[in-house]
Design an enzyme around this catalytic site. Sequence first.
Site, short mmCIF file in Angstrom:
data_model
loop_
_atom_site.label_atom_id
_atom_site.label_comp_id
_atom_site.label_asym_id
_atom_site.label_seq_id
_atom_site.Cartn_x
_atom_site.Cartn_y
_atom_site.Cartn_z
N GLY A 86 0.78 -1.23 0.00
CA GLY A 86 0.00 0.00 0.00
C GLY A 86 0.81 1.27 0.00
O GLY A 86 0.38 2.28 0.56
N SER A 87 1.98 1.27 -0.66
CA SER A 87 2.75 2.52 -0.67
C SER A 87 1.99 3.61 -1.43
O SER A 87 2.03 4.77 -1.03
CB SER A 87 4.15 2.32 -1.23
OG SER A 87 4.09 1.87 -2.54
N ALA A 89 -1.28 3.89 -1.66
CA ALA A 89 -2.40 4.33 -0.81
C ALA A 89 -1.89 5.25 0.29
O ALA A 89 -2.52 6.28 0.59
CB ALA A 89 -3.10 3.12 -0.20
N ALA A 90 -0.75 4.90 0.88
CA ALA A 90 -0.20 5.73 1.95
C ALA A 90 0.21 7.09 1.40
O ALA A 90 0.00 8.13 2.04
CB ALA A 90 0.98 5.04 2.61
N ASP A 130 -7.51 -0.05 0.64
CA ASP A 130 -6.15 0.37 0.99
C ASP A 130 -6.15 1.77 1.62
O ASP A 130 -5.53 2.00 2.66
CB ASP A 130 -5.24 0.41 -0.24
CG ASP A 130 -5.00 -0.97 -0.84
OD1 ASP A 130 -5.68 -1.93 -0.43
OD2 ASP A 130 -4.12 -1.09 -1.71
O1 PMV Z 1 -2.25 -4.39 -4.94
P1 PMV Z 1 -2.90 -3.79 -3.77
O2 PMV Z 1 -2.19 -4.04 -2.50
O3 PMV Z 1 -3.28 -2.36 -3.95
O4 PMV Z 1 -4.27 -4.56 -3.53
C1 PMV Z 1 -5.24 -4.66 -4.53
C2 PMV Z 1 -6.45 -5.31 -3.98
C3 PMV Z 1 -7.54 -5.56 -5.00
O5 PMV Z 1 -8.64 -6.09 -4.29
C4 PMV Z 1 -7.09 -6.55 -6.05
C5 PMV Z 1 -7.96 -4.27 -5.70
C6 PMV Z 1 -8.63 -3.27 -4.77
O6 PMV Z 1 -8.53 -2.07 -5.08
O7 PMV Z 1 -9.26 -3.65 -3.79
#
Ligand code: PMV
Length: 315
Positions: A86-87, A89-90, A130
């Site tokens: 989640g870099s 997202a952070a 995230d």
């Molecule tokens: O790749 P990440 O850690 O951003 O996770 C994605 C998770 C999914 O369910 C595949 C997509 C989402 O946005 O929820």
Amino acid sequence: MIESSSPAKAILFGEHAVLYGKPAIAVSLDRRMTIRVVRSERYSVDRRPLSIRRNRYVKWALENLYDGPPLAVTTSSSIPSASGLGSSAALSCSVAAAIGQIGGGISNESCASDAFDIEYNVQGRASPTDTSASTHGGGILVSFKEEDERLWSLSKGDRTWHVHNLPIPPMTLVVGFTRKPSVTPIQVEKVANFYNKSRFARETIEEIGDLVWDAVKALKGRDLVRVGELMDRNNSLLTILGVNSRELQKLKDAAAPHSYGAKLTGAGGGGSMIALTDRPEEVAGSIERRGGVPFIVSISEKGVSASGRIDHDGH
Ligand code: PMV
């Protein structure tokens, strides 16, 4: 100067299925993305001019959420990028919080909403899992129906996700990074193609949904043995959906003998797996011997934070 900071996250259960109306559980981790923002002559990130190629998240945020004189942004992070932790997202949360702080501060709900807008517009199809985990800290449950302890609700198109606080028992996770980036849109599209043509895929997503509710019970009951079993099962279902990889499975197998359970986390393909364990050093050693990069992490109760101000004279 304004400083804001947000934690990394791991999806414990329900990735991918959360894009099809199923619940997901995410936790925030004790690694953070911190940014500092000052007024400047021109826009820059880490002392280089703002670039669409390097700075998609910051650029979108500044163009769409900010209205004012140019800013210089510097970032410092202990979150490995493209690892599924989640870099982005952070970063989205920290930028949203910093822009909010310029205007006098914003609530966590607004920060979660702005950060989701940033991710959604830059990445395309995304759930708020995230960005909400990174905003809130601790644990969250994202679901399509409202439950107890609702924090906020976020909509895109005809979808509304309700985000809830989910208390998480004390636990240690070991993250194993495969050294291979995880490219979320590619994995999301792969699952979408499978989902559209196969009833088996749709049933697998259903099964993940049921499993997440079992995981909510296990977490509330502080039953780590059951949580571990469900992690293993979730990993098998993600394997059926096609998002596991040789590298991820190798690290999961390395962690298994010393763990309650382990699974890939996030979009998959590459990126990271997580193991739930009370023998973190042993798990980390096994992951390292199999070529992965281990991080021993614990849950961070602290979500996004922002402080400081930008004066008119630029300080
Ligand atoms: O790749 P990440 O850690 O951003 O996770 C994605 C998770 C999914 O369910 C595949 C997509 C989402 O946005 O929820």
